[in-house]
Design an enzyme around this catalytic site. Sequence first.
Site, PDB file in Angstrom:
ATOM      1  N   ASP A  34       0.709  -1.117  -0.128  1.00 52.17           N
ATOM      2  CA  ASP A  34       0.113  -0.067   0.275  1.00 52.17           C
ATOM      3  C   ASP A  34       0.945   1.436   0.044  1.00 52.17           C
ATOM      4  O   ASP A  34       1.585   1.319  -0.944  1.00 52.17           O
ATOM      5  CB  ASP A  34      -0.444   0.216   1.365  1.00 52.17           C
ATOM      6  N   ARG A  35       1.039   1.748   0.606  1.00 54.08           N
ATOM      7  CA  ARG A  35       1.752   3.165   0.833  1.00 54.08           C
ATOM      8  C   ARG A  35       2.897   3.188   0.832  1.00 54.08           C
ATOM      9  O   ARG A  35       4.097   3.551   0.187  1.00 54.08           O
ATOM     10  CB  ARG A  35       1.015   4.153   2.478  1.00 54.08           C
TER      11      ARG A  35
ATOM     12  N   ARG B 297       4.064   2.227  -2.273  1.00 51.84           N
ATOM     13  CA  ARG B 297       4.847   3.722  -2.973  1.00 51.84           C
ATOM     14  C   ARG B 297       5.788   4.236  -2.661  1.00 51.84           C
ATOM     15  O   ARG B 297       6.903   4.888  -3.093  1.00 51.84           O
ATOM     16  CB  ARG B 297       3.566   4.581  -2.870  1.00 51.84           C
TER      17      ARG B 297
ATOM     18  N   HIS C 299      -7.038  -7.335   0.420  1.00 57.84           N
ATOM     19  CA  HIS C 299      -6.421  -5.520   0.206  1.00 57.84           C
ATOM     20  C   HIS C 299      -5.014  -6.221   1.054  1.00 57.84           C
ATOM     21  O   HIS C 299      -4.061  -5.790   0.919  1.00 57.84           O
ATOM     22  CB  HIS C 299      -6.272  -4.579   0.497  1.00 57.84           C
TER      23      HIS C 299
END
Length: 306
Positions: A121-122, A125, A287
Amino acid sequence: MNDRLHLPSSARPVEGGMFPGFHQVRVTTSGTDINLVCGGEGPPLLLLHGNPLTHVSWHKVAPQLARHFTVVAPDLRGYGDSGKPEGGSDHGAYSFRAMAQDQVEVMEALGFERFRVAGHDRGGRVGHRMALDHSEKVQRLAVLDIVPTHHLLTHISKGWATESYHWFFMAQAAPFPEKLLGADLEYYIRYKLAKKGVGLGPFTEEAMSEYIRCCTPENIHAVCEDYRATLTIDFELDAADRGKHFVECPLLAIWGENSHVGRHFSPVEAWREWARDVTGVPLASGHYPAEQCPDETVEALLGFMA
């Protein structure tokens, strides 16, 4: 290359049973203080969590990975027990570039000049930006359940937008989202984690307690700054790099077949716009693969990282 962990004298054993044999460490970077746990032996592997989680999200996989690697699992700035600096007028303190710089300095403080990275997830990134800004540092990059930020924001579908409302709600000007979310923080964190078709089943009681503990007004403000940065400075950085700078190391995309990524994107094709060497592994997961199907996640990471 140095593969030996340099523990500072302030390191102490992690309490509880989620990270057996690990130590808790606090590292001061040029931007903030970063809380982390580390353990194991072998080549260094940096694990970066997502929103609204902490390093605890790796607790089902880190002990297995530590049999093969020196595992470092920090709280990103703004999350968990790491520092929560002010974002600044341009929210740049919560850009993926700033978060990546934190983690490069963390690894240097622990004695590692080059390392492998897995980010969910973050955290994925952050890992992507790290591989662009610090290509000499990142040997291999695994991204869990994301597609590149620029690709996502330029390929928005009705289905993805419906499931991912928080990207645009949390990016609204302060203090609007902070005030609304702060009305009932435990309700928010439980609602946010209960993904479509999966619910809260992947999360242990101990992990959920930690996520609730760390969901504070200060954390919520930092996360909002994170999303504000994503729609402004992060997007601008990616737009400038697109087609010009690439992830030079091998990249593995892992995604959940029953996640918003699996439903609305083609992850391997999306990552091939940004990396020269891309492979992909779909998992029977939502997720949060590291918590929903940890054994399969470990197998995928070991096959790639080794």
